[in-house]
Design a protein around this motif. Structure first.
Motif, PDB file in Angstrom:
ATOM      1  N   MET B   1     109.024  76.989 -33.061  1.00 46.65           N
ATOM      2  CA  MET B   1     107.565  77.078 -33.158  1.00 46.65           C
ATOM      3  C   MET B   1     107.077  76.481 -34.468  1.00 46.65           C
ATOM      4  N   VAL B   2     106.200  75.539 -34.399  1.00 45.90           N
ATOM      5  CA  VAL B   2     105.596  74.982 -35.606  1.00 45.90           C
ATOM      6  C   VAL B   2     104.085  75.105 -35.436  1.00 45.90           C
ATOM      7  N   ASP B   3     103.427  75.552 -36.474  1.00 44.24           N
ATOM      8  CA  ASP B   3     101.967  75.582 -36.405  1.00 44.24           C
ATOM      9  C   ASP B   3     101.427  74.308 -37.033  1.00 44.24           C
ATOM     10  N   MET B   4     100.588  73.626 -36.269  1.00 50.03           N
ATOM     11  CA  MET B   4     100.033  72.367 -36.764  1.00 50.03           C
ATOM     12  C   MET B   4      98.616  72.235 -36.262  1.00 50.03           C
ATOM     13  N   LEU B   5      97.842  71.470 -36.989  1.00 49.54           N
ATOM     14  CA  LEU B   5      96.475  71.237 -36.527  1.00 49.54           C
ATOM     15  C   LEU B   5      96.370  69.985 -35.668  1.00 49.54           C
ATOM     16  N   THR B   6      97.483  69.243 -35.569  1.00 53.62           N
ATOM     17  CA  THR B   6      97.413  67.971 -34.864  1.00 53.62           C
ATOM     18  C   THR B   6      96.849  68.080 -33.442  1.00 53.62           C
ATOM     19  N   PRO B   7      97.267  69.077 -32.641  1.00 49.86           N
ATOM     20  CA  PRO B   7      96.695  69.152 -31.291  1.00 49.86           C
ATOM     21  C   PRO B   7      95.169  69.217 -31.320  1.00 49.86           C
ATOM     22  N   LEU B   8      94.647  69.960 -32.284  1.00 53.19           N
ATOM     23  CA  LEU B   8      93.193  70.079 -32.383  1.00 53.19           C
ATOM     24  C   LEU B   8      92.573  68.731 -32.722  1.00 53.19           C
ATOM     25  N   LEU B   9      93.232  68.006 -33.632  1.00 55.38           N
ATOM     26  CA  LEU B   9      92.720  66.690 -34.012  1.00 55.38           C
ATOM     27  C   LEU B   9      92.719  65.744 -32.819  1.00 55.38           C
ATOM     28  N   VAL B  10      93.805  65.839 -32.033  1.00 49.06           N
ATOM     29  CA  VAL B  10      93.883  64.988 -30.844  1.00 49.06           C
ATOM     30  C   VAL B  10      92.664  65.218 -29.967  1.00 49.06           C
ATOM     31  N   LEU B  11      92.301  66.488 -29.790  1.00 45.37           N
ATOM     32  CA  LEU B  11      91.160  66.798 -28.927  1.00 45.37           C
ATOM     33  C   LEU B  11      89.853  66.375 -29.575  1.00 45.37           C
ATOM     34  N   LEU B  12      89.805  66.461 -30.891  1.00 45.36           N
ATOM     35  CA  LEU B  12      88.548  66.129 -31.558  1.00 45.36           C
ATOM     36  C   LEU B  12      88.206  64.648 -31.407  1.00 45.36           C
ATOM     37  N   CYS B  13      89.230  63.786 -31.349  1.00 42.58           N
ATOM     38  CA  CYS B  13      88.949  62.349 -31.264  1.00 42.58           C
ATOM     39  C   CYS B  13      88.004  62.025 -30.106  1.00 42.58           C
ATOM     40  N   PRO B  14      88.388  62.323 -28.850  1.00 48.08           N
ATOM     41  CA  PRO B  14      87.436  62.012 -27.774  1.00 48.08           C
ATOM     42  C   PRO B  14      86.166  62.853 -27.851  1.00 48.08           C
ATOM     43  N   LEU B  15      86.287  64.064 -28.362  1.00 44.74           N
ATOM     44  CA  LEU B  15      85.113  64.940 -28.387  1.00 44.74           C
ATOM     45  C   LEU B  15      84.061  64.407 -29.359  1.00 44.74           C
ATOM     46  N   ILE B  16      84.500  63.852 -30.468  1.00 45.55           N
ATOM     47  CA  ILE B  16      83.538  63.271 -31.412  1.00 45.55           C
ATOM     48  C   ILE B  16      83.076  61.916 -30.906  1.00 45.55           C
ATOM     49  N   ALA B  17      83.998  61.187 -30.276  1.00 50.34           N
ATOM     50  CA  ALA B  17      83.630  59.861 -29.790  1.00 50.34           C
ATOM     51  C   ALA B  17      82.510  59.948 -28.760  1.00 50.34           C
ATOM     52  N   ALA B  18      82.533  60.977 -27.910  1.00 52.50           N
ATOM     53  CA  ALA B  18      81.573  61.049 -26.803  1.00 52.50           C
ATOM     54  C   ALA B  18      80.122  61.024 -27.296  1.00 52.50           C
ATOM     55  N   PRO B  19      79.702  61.929 -28.181  1.00 53.22           N
ATOM     56  CA  PRO B  19      78.309  61.843 -28.640  1.00 53.22           C
ATOM     57  C   PRO B  19      78.003  60.569 -29.409  1.00 53.22           C
ATOM     58  N   LEU B  20      79.010  60.056 -30.150  1.00 56.15           N
ATOM     59  CA  LEU B  20      78.778  58.800 -30.859  1.00 56.15           C
ATOM     60  C   LEU B  20      78.457  57.691 -29.866  1.00 56.15           C
ATOM     61  N   ILE B  21      79.246  57.633 -28.809  1.00 53.65           N
ATOM     62  CA  ILE B  21      79.025  56.620 -27.788  1.00 53.65           C
ATOM     63  C   ILE B  21      77.628  56.767 -27.214  1.00 53.65           C
ATOM     64  N   PHE B  22      77.244  58.023 -26.982  1.00 52.65           N
ATOM     65  CA  PHE B  22      75.924  58.300 -26.402  1.00 52.65           C
ATOM     66  C   PHE B  22      74.824  57.778 -27.321  1.00 52.65           C
ATOM     67  N   MET B  23      75.011  57.993 -28.641  1.00 53.36           N
ATOM     68  CA  MET B  23      73.947  57.603 -29.568  1.00 53.36           C
ATOM     69  C   MET B  23      73.928  56.109 -29.837  1.00 53.36           C
ATOM     70  N   LEU B  24      75.110  55.485 -29.723  1.00 52.16           N
ATOM     71  CA  LEU B  24      75.180  54.058 -30.050  1.00 52.16           C
ATOM     72  C   LEU B  24      74.967  53.180 -28.828  1.00 52.16           C
ATOM     73  N   GLY B  25      74.393  53.766 -27.781  1.00 52.46           N
ATOM     74  CA  GLY B  25      74.245  53.045 -26.521  1.00 52.46           C
ATOM     75  C   GLY B  25      73.522  51.726 -26.635  1.00 52.46           C
ATOM     76  N   LYS B  26      72.664  51.600 -27.622  1.00 52.42           N
ATOM     77  CA  LYS B  26      71.877  50.363 -27.712  1.00 52.42           C
ATOM     78  C   LYS B  26      72.708  49.192 -28.209  1.00 52.42           C
ATOM     79  N   TRP B  27      73.804  49.481 -28.885  1.00 57.39           N
ATOM     80  CA  TRP B  27      74.633  48.398 -29.431  1.00 57.39           C
ATOM     81  C   TRP B  27      75.981  48.417 -28.730  1.00 57.39           C
ATOM     82  N   PRO B  28      76.121  47.660 -27.644  1.00 55.59           N
ATOM     83  CA  PRO B  28      77.327  47.750 -26.810  1.00 55.59           C
ATOM     84  C   PRO B  28      78.609  47.493 -27.599  1.00 55.59           C
TER      85      PRO B  28
END
Lengths: 513, 517
Positions: B1-28
């Motif tokens: 058993m190792v405790d790491m934050l990496t799994p959380l970071l993995v999930l954060l990547c698409p989760l942060i990307a999604a709203p960014l994509i939504f906001m940057l819609g005007k610049w493909p």
């Protein structure tokens, strides 16, 4: 840190609200622009007081405040325990957010009645807070009437069809209040006291008494009318539909919750859970009425063509969830957890939905679901808020609705130990209700974003979103729908819930498996 | 058993990307740049977790607060979860490039919504891969369902909408069964954690509550309808109205794989192989899988629309994985686990080829594709590799997983019950049927003359953004096969393993988790 006048908060929270109502009326006569800031500031201060009281209650246990220094059997006592403070925060938080939203909305919908609107709104909030803080069943009735009269006025304020809606509500609401008063009267006749704590001490030997049992039923029926539990809901759809947008949101989010609060308070603090267990059959009856309400409300919602009306029927179904939780409480503490959690969850979610519905009406005067085509492009923020709240209402994890559903599922499963058929039936009903929720919410989301029937006049995709002061409250609530859901699931609220359940006399507090 | 934050970071990547994509819609360009960056970051983070997992550690990332003892939101990465996370995150990169080429070539509408929902769907898929208990799995499972709805109805035609409704009706109803199963498991055992060898408290119920366990298992089967086992499969072919990148990643990789992943989790980590064997549930699952394999292949033969044919092939291949799990033997489960990434790579190649053909020629039906092998050689070569893989013919990697499945049936015949030998024949017949409907496509493409008089067949591939990703996945389908052969060579082993993303090592570790030696 001691707060200014902290020991008087239980009464101040009501007094300043009532004073604000009159201040708005007088100051508004001079300049009607002051109505909104006064109201907003008052609610904000009330909210801070509520938070401070919750903090104190969590640390030191219930606060007993004797009005005018008169001890309970003679004077009125205000009692703040964890449950009160929690409900108080729910009410004030939602009112605060809705009042921010109301500024532009009221300016447009009721340009000539701004001052009376805020004045009466403040009275409504006074009444709601009063119901929550009081520890006296007759005083509760007084505040019930204050809030009811204020809400009759607020619903009718727009004139036209809302007059009839309000009239229906006056009749039904008064009947509900009468039932409540009868219940209080019976208890007074039997015990000679109106104080809740005294009553709960005096009642146990009288549980077999017919008058006491009748009083219980009177309370239950009275509050069921007030909270629009199926089949006593007939006043509610019209009232929600034709009231001004802000009023729909405030009433749907807070007023029905306060009725739920009153019911829980009466059941658990006056009658106690032992009464429910001794009064055989009553809990099963409550559960089944609620279960039928869940299904009936959803089925009726599916048939609606107007958005606000549909939301009103959805509220009827959601109230069913809460009552189901209450009914299951004597068997499984999870039921009460679900009911109490849903007070917050439903307030946030339904508040957000009504605000979004109001935004559609504000900008494009859209009432009918069939006209919603292309809204996703025209009003991106309002649509996004609506969609998130709809998803939360359906109960997609990790949103608010899912937390409630999970708690109620636990309760139903635990109930299978004593009544297998009903327990599994409730599990099935909860699942079916989820599907019905999808059916009626998703057709709207579909219309907003995806349906493209090619009617010419829908193709102007010019953005027409509502002003910032309306967008922010909606988005805030939409985000809360998810955040609060996660907070429930991660158990952040568990210690508070534990204390609440202990104070409400649930043996063992927060259930452990 | 190792405790790491990496799994959380993995999930954060698409989760942060999604709203960014939504906001940057005007610049493909920026919007798609965000999508690419997020996908690469996700994949690198996933890769960084391979080493500890190979060393036999389980990476955990749990929140100290839980709702109840044994019921909290938690992430964990073990070898099996790693397999799925690797597959979906690596393919996300390729599909992002592919979708840019595809969506721009076809001038699709609502591209911002597309990338937004896509990122959310990947978030759901990765969450499923890394969840440590049923509750977390359920949360991400539902997020995946809801976020893919927008992708399925992307066209917004009446057909797309009705496909979307069907999709929702099936999958959200199945979600109810899943939820019931999850709550039941908690009610019965007080935990929903995925445990190596199954939850002991559940196994302890066996003789007394046999039928409860069996009904519960059926609930889980209904809960994972994303597997599209027959007769509850019709949402999958219907969902093929979506744009091809959606069909590729979501209906060949993320969504349906989430289903099989879930079932393997239930079989191996909730029920456990021993309990499954003693309840006889392996046979039940194997029957469902066998039935689906044969019938879906028969359906596939009749389809002329290429994507629909591929959809039925997906249903068939998913049942291979189910069958592998149902065999409850070491080689069977090994084959099932391997087939998750392998089928992902091969099927995505096929879908991307179908999309490439649509971009270049606008053709959707197989009967119109005469001579296309001459005009689009790279695409059809890649398609051939994918098709060979589906039929289980070397040099594509499909052969290896199928080999293990066949071995699994034989071991099951020897150790569990003689009846299991039937499934060897079912497997072989299904493979034969695979050939029956894939080879005509190749025949049409390479040997038939195009309809109408065409003077000189000119090479006309679609844009390189479309062709390169599908070539890469096709090459990897072969590399995985070569890696299997070359692994025993000591000198080459480290390089080969690295190139094949350590899939075989991961499967070894995962098997060790499931069947303690």
């Amino acid at each position: 840190m001691t707060w200014f006048l902290a020991e008087h908060y239980p009464v101040l929270v009501i007094v300043i609200s009532m004073f604000a109502a009159f201040t708005i009326l007088i100051a508004g006569g001079v300049n009607k622009k002051v109505a909104f800031p006064i109201s907003l500031a008052t609610i904000f201060i009330q909210l801070l007081m509520a938070f401070s009281m919750l903090k104190r209650v969590l640390a030191e246990g219930p606060i007993h405040y004797q009005l005018g220094g008169w001890a309970p059997p003679w004077g009125i006592e205000y009692v703040i325990d964890t449950f009160n403070a929690y409900v108080l925060i729910v009410i004030l938080l939602l009112s605060f957010i809705c009042v921010i939203y109301s500024k532009r909305s009221v300016e447009k919908e009721l340009p000539l009645k701004i001052v009376p609107f805020y004045s009466v709104l403040q009275l409504l909030i006074t009444g709601l807070c009063g119901i929550v803080v009081t520890g006296d069943i007759f005083n509760l009735y007084v505040f019930l009437e204050i809030s009811a009269l204020a809400s009759y006025a607020l619903i009718a304020v727009a004139g036209g069809r809302s007059l009839k809606a309000s009239y229906n509500y006056v009749i039904m609401g008064s009947m509900g209040a009468c039932f409540y008063l009868l219940g209080a009267g019976f208890l007074y006749a039997v015990t000679g006291t109106l104080n809740m704590a005294d009553l709960s001490a005096l009642l146990p030997p009288l549980y077999g008494n017919r008058a006491v049992q009748a009083a219980f039923v009177f309370f239950a029926v009275g509050m069921s009318i007030k909270m629009a539990l199926f089949p006593l809901h007939v006043w509610q759809p019209d009232a929600y539909t034709y009231a001004p947008s802000t009023v729909s949101a405030i009433i749907a989010a807070t007023m029905s919750k306060v009725s739920v609060y009153a019911l829980i308070r009466v059941i658990f603090s006056v009658f106690t859970i032992e009464f429910l267990q001794s009064y055989v059959g009553i809990e099963l009856a409550l559960c089944w009425i609620a279960a039928i309400g869940i299904i009936a409300g959803s089925v009726l919602a599916i048939q609606q063509t107007k958005l606000k009306r549909m939301l009103a029927y959805s509220s009827i179904a959601q109230i069913g969830y809460i009552v189901l939780g209450i009914g299951l409480a004597p068997i499984s503490a999870w039921g009460l957890v679900g009911a109490i959690a849903h007070i917050l969850n439903h307030a946030i979610t339904k508040g957000c939905l009504f605000l979004a519905a109001g935004a559609f009406i504000y900008k494009l005067n859209l009432w009918d679901i069939k006209d919603f085509e292309g809204l996703g492009k025209k009003m991106p923020f309002a649509s996004a808020a609506f969609t998130l709240a709809a998803i939360a209402m359906i109960g997609v994890p990790p949103c608010t609705g899912f937390a409630t559903k999970l708690f109620l599922l636990f309760a139903s499963l635990e109930a299978t130990a004593t009544m297998p058929i009903s327990g599994y039936a409730f599990v099935v009903i909860l699942m079916i209700s989820t599907l019905l929720n999808i059916a009626y919410f998703w057709r709207i989301v579909d219309r907003i974003y995806f349906v493209n029937s090619g009617n010419g006049h829908h193709h102007d995709t010019k953005k027409a979103d509502v002003p910032l002061s309306m967008v922010v409250p909606m988005l805030l609530l939409a985000v809360l729908c998810i955040v609060v859901g996660i907070l429930w699931l991660t158990g952040v609220f568990a210690p508070m819930m534990d204390q609440m359940l202990c104070e409400l006399g649930v043996p063992g507090g927060m259930p452990q498996w | 058993m190792v405790d790491m934050l990496t799994p959380l970071l993995v999930l954060l990547c698409p989760l942060i990307a999604a709203p960014l994509i939504f906001m940057l819609g005007k610049w493909p360009n920026i919007r798609e740049g965000v999508a690419i960056t997020a996908s690469i970051a996700t994949f690198s983070l996933v890769l960084s977790m391979i080493r500890p997992v190979l060393d036999g550690d389980v990476i955990r990332c749990t929140f100290s607060q839980t709702l109840l003892p044994g019921l909290g939101i938690g992430l964990k990465v073990d070898a099996f979860g790693m397999l799925f996370a690797l597959t979906s995150s690596s393919l996300w990169i390729l599909v992002t490039f592919y979708s840019i080429g595809y969506m721009r070539s076809l001038k699709e509408h609502a591209q911002t919504r597309f990338y937004f929902s896509f990122a959310l769907a990947i978030f759901g898929a990765l969450g499923i891969a890394m969840s440590s208990n049923l509750l977390t799995l359920f949360i991400f499972y539902e997020i995946l369902t809801v976020s893919t709805y927008a992708l399925v109805v992307h066209d917004q035609t009446a057909e797309a909408l009705s496909a979307g409704h069907k999709y929702f009706a099936y999958l959200l109803t199945s979600g109810c069964f899943f939820l019931f199963g999850l709550v039941m498991v908690y009610y019965l055992t007080g935990t929903t954690d995925f445990t190596n060898g199954g939850i002991a408290a559940l196994a302890a119920l066996n003789p007394a509550h046999k039928w409860t366990l069996i009904i519960l298992f059926v609930c889980f089967l209904l809960g994972f309808l994303k597997v599209a086992w027959m007769p509850f499969h019709s949402w999958l072919p219907a969902a093929m109205v979506a744009p091809t990148p959606v069909s590729a990643l979501l209906h060949a990789v993320a969504v349906v794989k989430a289903g099989v992943f879930g079932i393997v989790r239930i079989v191996c980590f909730i029920y456990g192989v021993d309990l499954m064997t003693s309840l006889g549930l392996g046979l039940l699952l194997a029957c469902i899988a066998g039935f689906t394999m044969i019938v879906s292949n028969l359906f596939a033969i009749g389809q002329d629309n290429l994507k629909r044919r591929l959809a039925y092939s997906t249903i068939n291949q998913l049942s291979y994985i189910l069958l592998g799990a149902a065999l409850l033997t070491e080689p069977g489960i090994r084959g099932a686990m391997m087939h998750i990434p392998f089928h992902g790579y091969m099927k995505i190649t096929l879908f991307m080829c179908a999309g490439a053909i649509m971009v270049a020629t606008g053709k959707k039906n197989i009967s119109e594709m005469g001579g296309i092998g001459k005009t689009m050689p790279i695409t059809m070569l890649a398609f051939t590799i994918g098709a060979l893989g589906m039929c289980g013919i070397p040099p594509a990697v499909g052969f290896i997983s199928k080999w293990y499945l066949c071995m699994g049936t034989y071991v099951a015949y020897e150790t569990i019950s003689p009846v299991m030998i039937i499934f060897l024949f079912v497997l072989l017949i299904a493979s034969l049927l695979d050939v029956v409907y894939f080879f005509p496509i190749l025949h049409t493409a390479f040997f038939k003359e195009p309809e109408g008089a065409v003077a000189e067949p000119k090479v006309k591939e679609s844009t390189s953004l479309v062709v390169i990703p599908l070539a890469i996945t096709a090459i990897f389908s072969v590399i995985f096969f070569l890696a299997f052969i070359l692994r025993p060579v000591e000198m080459l082993a480290p390089y080969v393993d690295m190139l094949s993303m350590h899939i075989y090592d991961l499967v070894d570790v995962a098997i060790g988790d499931v069947i303690p030696s």
